[in-house]
Design a protein around this motif. Sequence first.
Motif, short mmCIF file in Angstrom:
data_model
loop_
_atom_site.label_atom_id
_atom_site.label_comp_id
_atom_site.label_asym_id
_atom_site.label_seq_id
_atom_site.Cartn_x
_atom_site.Cartn_y
_atom_site.Cartn_z
N THR A 191 25.55 46.52 40.35
CA THR A 191 26.83 46.11 39.79
C THR A 191 27.59 45.22 40.78
N LEU A 192 27.50 45.53 42.07
CA LEU A 192 28.17 44.70 43.09
C LEU A 192 27.58 43.29 43.07
N THR A 193 26.24 43.22 43.06
CA THR A 193 25.57 41.92 43.11
C THR A 193 25.88 41.10 41.86
N THR A 194 25.82 41.74 40.68
CA THR A 194 26.11 41.03 39.44
C THR A 194 27.54 40.48 39.45
N ALA A 195 28.48 41.33 39.87
CA ALA A 195 29.89 40.91 39.86
C ALA A 195 30.11 39.72 40.78
N VAL A 196 29.56 39.79 42.00
CA VAL A 196 29.78 38.72 42.97
C VAL A 196 29.12 37.42 42.49
N LEU A 197 27.89 37.51 42.02
CA LEU A 197 27.19 36.29 41.60
C LEU A 197 27.88 35.66 40.38
N LEU A 198 28.28 36.47 39.41
CA LEU A 198 28.95 35.91 38.23
C LEU A 198 30.31 35.32 38.60
N ALA A 199 31.02 35.96 39.53
CA ALA A 199 32.31 35.43 39.96
C ALA A 199 32.13 34.09 40.66
N LYS A 200 31.06 33.99 41.45
CA LYS A 200 30.76 32.71 42.12
C LYS A 200 30.43 31.63 41.10
N LEU A 201 29.61 32.00 40.11
CA LEU A 201 29.22 31.04 39.07
C LEU A 201 30.43 30.58 38.27
N SER A 202 31.45 31.46 38.14
CA SER A 202 32.66 31.10 37.39
C SER A 202 33.56 30.18 38.20
N GLY A 203 33.19 29.91 39.44
CA GLY A 203 33.97 28.99 40.27
C GLY A 203 35.21 29.62 40.88
N LEU A 204 35.25 30.95 40.99
CA LEU A 204 36.41 31.61 41.62
C LEU A 204 36.31 31.46 43.15
N ASP A 205 37.47 31.44 43.83
CA ASP A 205 37.41 31.22 45.28
C ASP A 205 36.98 32.47 46.04
N ALA A 206 36.60 32.24 47.30
CA ALA A 206 35.96 33.26 48.13
C ALA A 206 36.79 34.55 48.22
N LEU A 207 38.14 34.41 48.28
CA LEU A 207 38.99 35.59 48.38
C LEU A 207 38.81 36.51 47.17
N ILE A 208 38.77 35.90 45.97
CA ILE A 208 38.59 36.68 44.74
C ILE A 208 37.18 37.26 44.69
N LEU B 21 37.88 35.87 35.22
CA LEU B 21 37.51 37.17 35.79
C LEU B 21 36.87 38.08 34.75
N PHE B 22 37.15 37.80 33.48
CA PHE B 22 36.77 38.72 32.41
C PHE B 22 35.25 38.98 32.38
N LEU B 23 34.47 37.89 32.30
CA LEU B 23 33.01 38.06 32.18
C LEU B 23 32.39 38.78 33.39
N PRO B 24 32.67 38.35 34.63
CA PRO B 24 32.06 39.06 35.77
C PRO B 24 32.39 40.55 35.76
N LEU B 25 33.65 40.90 35.44
CA LEU B 25 34.05 42.31 35.47
C LEU B 25 33.38 43.10 34.35
N VAL B 26 33.34 42.54 33.14
CA VAL B 26 32.79 43.28 32.01
C VAL B 26 31.26 43.40 32.13
N ILE B 27 30.59 42.28 32.43
CA ILE B 27 29.13 42.33 32.49
C ILE B 27 28.65 43.24 33.63
N SER B 28 29.33 43.16 34.79
CA SER B 28 28.88 44.01 35.91
C SER B 28 29.10 45.49 35.61
N ALA B 29 30.13 45.80 34.82
CA ALA B 29 30.35 47.20 34.44
C ALA B 29 29.24 47.68 33.50
N LEU B 30 28.84 46.81 32.54
CA LEU B 30 27.74 47.18 31.64
C LEU B 30 26.46 47.39 32.44
N VAL B 31 26.21 46.49 33.42
CA VAL B 31 25.02 46.60 34.25
C VAL B 31 25.01 47.94 34.98
#
Lengths: 231, 125
Positions: free
Chosen positions: A104-121, B92-102
């Motif tokens: 879950t940590l890896t998915t969240a970080v990679l998806l946040a990066k892909l969304s173009g969010l900055d490093a702090l977020i 933020l929505f997609l990363p938070l929701v998808i990672s929770a499902l994962v």
Amino acid sequence: MPAAMLIFLTILLTVILYLMSRKIFLHTKNPIFNPVLLSTTVIIIVFHYTGITFDQYKPGKDIMTFLLGPATVALALPLYLNRGVLLQALFPILFGICFGALATLTTAVLLAKLSGLDALIVASIAPKSITAPIAIEISRLTGGDPAIAVAFVVFTGTLGSIIGPSLLSSCKITNPIARGLAMGVTSHGQGTATILQEGALQGAMAGVAMAVAAIFISFIAPLYIPWLVNL
Amino acid sequence: MQNLLKTVGQIFLLWLIYFISTWTVEFFHLPIPGSVLGMLLLFALLSGGIIKEQWLALGANPLLKHLSFFFIPIAVGLMEWGELFTQKGHLLFLPLVISALVALIATGIVVQLLTKSCKKEGGAN
């Protein structure tokens, strides 16, 4: 208004809102009405309209969070009392917790990066499934912001508590150990409170998962999170 | 009155463990949170029988019961990030929701499969 008076009033506001929202939560048992979400929202609205700044709130905040460290240490107590459930299936439980927490940590970080969010977020989103007191510490160690980290933690805790039990059922995950661990890994304390309603074993498992995931991620975070964020 | 003194004393004991742990982390430049080291230290002390559970329950229970209170003042810090959330909140929505499902599905499926295979092995023996 003298500074000491303002500090006293902001502490009083926080305590009263917490007690009220806790009553609402315990009465409704609806994860949306969790005390942190409700109280924080109202406090920010009040500060917005009265012109109180976060700097003015800080002395009160420091007084109120003075016992957070000892409270976090106290999490060892429920883990110790529930240590027996670990022995039911030691390897599957430990492997499942570490696998889920890392996934879950890896998915969240990679998806946040892909969304173009900055490093702090991106750094603040990494510990979003870890129990808040430890997520705060992890975010400080890895270039995130504690307040943003808490927001993600509470969002994830609320989301998991709402969709978790039915999602697990629709994926045919019926084993009580698996259900408890999944809720603890995903939604920490909020998930534990939710799945406890299904049974004591599920609740104990979720509590163990929450503690073990927090310890495991704490150990890998200082190296793994910066590496993943800068990938 | 006696219970109140006991509670305060027990919270002080927890604070002492926290203090020693954060000091150790800083002194040795350990890359883990002091509170996590404190948790592990207390777990070890309980397991080793050096500290008894009854010595702490009275102080620990109110802290654990109201743990979420401590997150409120910290979360209020979000007011300094208002602009960021109004501008980028939707991202933020997609990363938070998808990672929770994962997390839910990965943990659930892995544990369910592993406990099943363990039980089968056990049955064969």
